[in-house]
Scaffold this active site. Structure first.
Site, PDB file in Angstrom:
ATOM      1  N   GLU A 155       0.680   7.957  -3.833  1.00 26.45           N
ATOM      2  CA  GLU A 155       1.481   7.574  -2.667  1.00 26.45           C
ATOM      3  C   GLU A 155       2.747   8.424  -2.569  1.00 26.45           C
ATOM      4  O   GLU A 155       3.146   8.836  -1.492  1.00 26.45           O
ATOM      5  CB  GLU A 155       1.818   6.081  -2.720  1.00 26.45           C
ATOM      6  CG  GLU A 155       0.626   5.179  -2.465  1.00 26.45           C
ATOM      7  CD  GLU A 155       0.040   5.340  -1.057  1.00 26.45           C
ATOM      8  OE1 GLU A 155       0.790   5.299  -0.075  1.00 26.45           O
ATOM      9  OE2 GLU A 155      -1.192   5.519  -0.937  1.00 26.45           O
ATOM     10  N   HIS A 191       3.036  10.768   0.558  1.00 25.44           N
ATOM     11  CA  HIS A 191       3.962  10.265   1.581  1.00 25.44           C
ATOM     12  C   HIS A 191       5.439  10.428   1.188  1.00 25.44           C
ATOM     13  O   HIS A 191       6.255  10.857   1.993  1.00 25.44           O
ATOM     14  CB  HIS A 191       3.683   8.782   1.849  1.00 25.44           C
ATOM     15  CG  HIS A 191       2.280   8.506   2.307  1.00 25.44           C
ATOM     16  ND1 HIS A 191       1.848   8.767   3.591  1.00 25.44           N
ATOM     17  CD2 HIS A 191       1.196   8.011   1.653  1.00 25.44           C
ATOM     18  CE1 HIS A 191       0.561   8.435   3.705  1.00 25.44           C
ATOM     19  NE2 HIS A 191       0.145   7.982   2.541  1.00 25.44           N
ATOM     20  N   HIS A 240       0.855  -1.184   0.000  1.00 22.87           N
ATOM     21  CA  HIS A 240       0.000   0.000   0.000  1.00 22.87           C
ATOM     22  C   HIS A 240       0.896   1.241   0.000  1.00 22.87           C
ATOM     23  O   HIS A 240       0.684   2.155  -0.774  1.00 22.87           O
ATOM     24  CB  HIS A 240      -0.943   0.004   1.212  1.00 22.87           C
ATOM     25  CG  HIS A 240      -1.832   1.214   1.276  1.00 22.87           C
ATOM     26  ND1 HIS A 240      -2.888   1.333   2.126  1.00 22.87           N
ATOM     27  CD2 HIS A 240      -1.807   2.385   0.599  1.00 22.87           C
ATOM     28  CE1 HIS A 240      -3.491   2.501   1.963  1.00 22.87           C
ATOM     29  NE2 HIS A 240      -2.850   3.164   1.046  1.00 22.87           N
TER      30      HIS A 240
HETATM   31  P1  5GP Z   1      -3.100   6.768   1.929  1.00 22.72           P
HETATM   32  O1  5GP Z   1      -3.740   7.705   0.925  1.00 22.72           O
HETATM   33  O2  5GP Z   1      -2.880   7.390   3.270  1.00 22.72           O
HETATM   34  O3  5GP Z   1      -1.846   6.153   1.395  1.00 22.72           O
HETATM   35  O4  5GP Z   1      -4.101   5.542   2.103  1.00 22.72           O
HETATM   36  C1  5GP Z   1      -5.450   5.643   2.225  1.00 22.72           C
HETATM   37  C2  5GP Z   1      -6.146   5.551   0.901  1.00 22.72           C
HETATM   38  O5  5GP Z   1      -5.534   4.637   0.016  1.00 22.72           O
HETATM   39  C3  5GP Z   1      -7.584   5.097   1.022  1.00 22.72           C
HETATM   40  O6  5GP Z   1      -8.398   6.043   0.413  1.00 22.72           O
HETATM   41  C4  5GP Z   1      -7.624   3.788   0.251  1.00 22.72           C
HETATM   42  O7  5GP Z   1      -8.851   3.591  -0.371  1.00 22.72           O
HETATM   43  C5  5GP Z   1      -6.525   3.970  -0.731  1.00 22.72           C
HETATM   44  N1  5GP Z   1      -5.997   2.716  -1.283  1.00 22.72           N
HETATM   45  C6  5GP Z   1      -5.487   1.686  -0.617  1.00 22.72           C
HETATM   46  N2  5GP Z   1      -5.118   0.718  -1.458  1.00 22.72           N
HETATM   47  C7  5GP Z   1      -5.422   1.159  -2.708  1.00 22.72           C
HETATM   48  C8  5GP Z   1      -5.279   0.598  -3.995  1.00 22.72           C
HETATM   49  O8  5GP Z   1      -4.784  -0.508  -4.195  1.00 22.72           O
HETATM   50  N3  5GP Z   1      -5.709   1.370  -5.020  1.00 22.72           N
HETATM   51  C9  5GP Z   1      -6.248   2.607  -4.864  1.00 22.72           C
HETATM   52  N4  5GP Z   1      -6.655   3.276  -5.930  1.00 22.72           N
HETATM   53  N5  5GP Z   1      -6.384   3.157  -3.664  1.00 22.72           N
HETATM   54  C10 5GP Z   1      -5.979   2.435  -2.595  1.00 22.72           C
END
Ligand code: 5GP
Length: 239
Positions: free
Chosen positions: A115, A119, A62
């Site tokens: 990402e 981040h 992720h």
């Molecule tokens: P962050 O944005 O903090 O890295 O993680 C949270 C967000 O990442 C959430 O909105 C979640 O839906 C999204 N997310 C997690 N895994 C995936 C993925 O495999 N694909 C996409 N498009 N969004 C993801």
């Protein structure tokens, strides 16, 4: 009277300014969270179907998140260069397509971009864009959660449930460090399913993510601080 209210206004404005600086920030952080996710759980709790009819059955990346002990969701969206696909593509694209796919909508490059911008920009003094993705890939290769669980006979099942420590123990045994688990609660009405769920599923939560923590330089594995990632005393489904 007027003076007092304008002073209060000024103080409030300054506080907001400080909050803004801290939230967009220069990217000061304490450690890294390396987050791997279990795609079937993403798809189960999402409010629309995932792009692939059958989600991948391996833990995928992720993200690699520079984090603060006082608030692990910070920093984010730091100043610095935004995502440039050409810095990743020639060397890493095929590796990332396997280890870091967009398991929800299938748009891998968009996912990497989000990402990095959210981040990666916060740790760009330590890892440039190429190094950020390369290091994440190496972490994924070195700590294969799917295999670690499989070797401990923890495999996907629609009925078997686990305790938090059942799942943490084999990971801890291999890494010698404490990981963090994150769960998602069962959606009240499962998407696209008319049938009711077995009782084991109704009162449980789904394993969603396994977090490994690394030091400031993203080189040394360290213990994660337990934060509320799964509900206490509630069985965990890995399905
Ligand atoms: P962050 O944005 O903090 O890295 O993680 C949270 C967000 O990442 C959430 O909105 C979640 O839906 C999204 N997310 C997690 N895994 C995936 C993925 O495999 N694909 C996409 N498009 N969004 C993801």
């Amino acid at each position: 009277m007027l003076k007092l209210s304008s002073l209060a206004f000024l103080v409030l404005g300054f506080a907001f300014f400080l909050c803004f600086i801290m939230s967009t920030g220069d990217g000061s952080y304490d450690y890294f969270q390396f987050v791997q996710q279990w795609p079937p759980t993403n798809c189960r709790v999402r409010n629309k179907p995932c792009s692939k009819p059958r989600p991948l059955q391996i833990f995928t990346i992720h993200g690699l998140w520079p984090s603060n002990y006082s608030n692990p969701t910070m920093p984010s969206n730091c100043n610095g260069s935004q995502f440039e696909a050409k810095k990743v593509y020639p060397r890493l694209q095929s590796k990332l397509k396997i280890s870091w796919p967009d398991v929800e909508s299938g748009n891998d490059t968009n996912f990497w971009e989000r990402e990095w911008n959210k981040h990666g920009t916060c740790s760009s003094r330590i890892l440039n864009q190429m190094q950020y993705f390369e290091r994440s890939y190496e972490m994924w290769r070195s700590y294969n959660i799917t295999n670690i669980l499989k070797n401990a006979s923890i495999v996907p099942s629609a009925t078997q449930t686990w305790t938090y420590s059942d799942i943490v123990s084999p990971i801890k045994a291999v890494t010698q460090r404490t990981p963090l688990l994150r769960c998602k609660s069962h959606p009240t009405k499962p998407k696209g399913q008319a049938k009711s769920q077995p009782t084991s599923q109704a009162n449980s939560q789904f394993l969603h993510e396994v977090v490994l923590c690394f030091d400031y330089n993203a080189l040394i594995l360290i213990d994660c601080n337990r934060t509320a990632g799964c509900r206490n005393q509630v069985d965990i489904l890995f399905a």
